[in-house]
Design a protein around this motif. Structure first.
Motif: not given
Length: 270
Positions: A36-40, A49-56, A59-63, A111-118
């Motif tokens: 699904f696409h999400y807009h928060t 956040d908006d999955s349609r534009t995030m990171g340029g 990319k839809p969310m998958e659960l 942005h291609g980073k580790d999701p657990l970063e930070g």
């Protein structure tokens, strides 16, 4: 649908359907995959956040339902949706306290980073109440001032269990260990075919998976070292790709870390 709406309202969630879906409502057994696409946004309309534009890119969310996603309310609300449906869910603060952490992970991924970063050194609840920056001013503000959020979701696809191949993030630890050699081989094949960017993505995926497994071990223990030795060839392949792509600073950083790490450290493990 009225029964569903009543239950949602009792749980502090208000649903507003803006475009009805098609077909019958799924029973959503554990293991169902939803895309699904999400807009928060905040209740005042401020977009987070908006999955349609995030990171340029879009990319839809998958659960995978039943995998205990960090934001349980998403698992709850998607099970009220049909394919093609667009709905707006206004969720009380009791459902949104962990959203800053989830958003940071989703932004890292985009942005291609580790999701657990930070977020490696304390649990989610502790981080929510800590004073450490999330790295994003809007998330820092939301963390300091928890509030209701509006999630506008568009259900793209509902896949029953067994009808799709599991993504690596949805695998058990044992399944991940079995998948790593295959991902490595896929990366090698892509490299030989000349698709360097795709090969780098495969190597990175395998590295991130191994690092995730390594986090569960005590540094220096036998299994930790075994995982570390598996990371090294993948990291060297990744660096070879990045070198060909002209991303030299990243290559220098990773190669320096390998040299320092193996400077007599694991001589007896070879």
């Amino acid at each position: 649908m009225e029964e569903i709406d009543i239950k949602l309202r009792a749980d502090g969630i208000q649903k507003k359907v803006t475009s009805p879906g098609k077909g019958e409502l799924s029973t959503f057994p554990d293991g169902t995959k939803v895309k699904f696409h999400y807009h928060t946004s905040l209740c005042d309309g401020t977009v987070l956040d908006d999955s349609r534009t995030m990171g340029g890119h879009s990319k839809p969310m998958e659960l995978i339902l039943g995998k205990k996603f960090k934001l349980p309310v998403w698992e709850q609300v998607v099970t009220t949706m049909r394919e093609g449906e667009i709905a707006e869910f206004t969720c009380d603060v009791m459902h949104t306290a962990l959203y800053p952490l989830v958003s940071r992970s989703l932004r890292n991924i985009s942005h291609g980073k580790d999701p657990l970063e930070g977020q490696r050194h304390c649990c989610g609840i502790a981080q929510v109440h800590s004073h450490h920056s999330m790295g994003h001013p809007d998330l820092d503000n939301l963390q300091a001032n928890p509030q209701p959020l509006v999630f506008t979701l568009e259900m793209l696809e509902i896949l029953p269990p067994g009808s799709f191949q599991l993504e690596i993030w949805a695998m058990t630890d044992e399944e991940k260990m079995q998948a790593i050699p295959h991902i490595h081989e896929d990366g090698n094949a892509l490299f030989k075919s000349g698709d360097i960017t795709a090969a780098a993505e495969k190597y990175y995926s395998a590295i991130a998976c191994l690092k995730n497994l390594q986090m569960k071990e005590r540094p220096g223990d036998d299994h930790w070292i075994k995982l570390d030795l598996m990371i090294t060839p993948l990291l060297l392949n990744y660096c070879q790709c990045k070198n060909l792509l002209g991303q030299y600073y990243e290559v220098l950083e990773h190669c320096s870390s390998i040299i320092n790490k193996y400077d007599g450290k694991y001589q007896n493990q070879a």
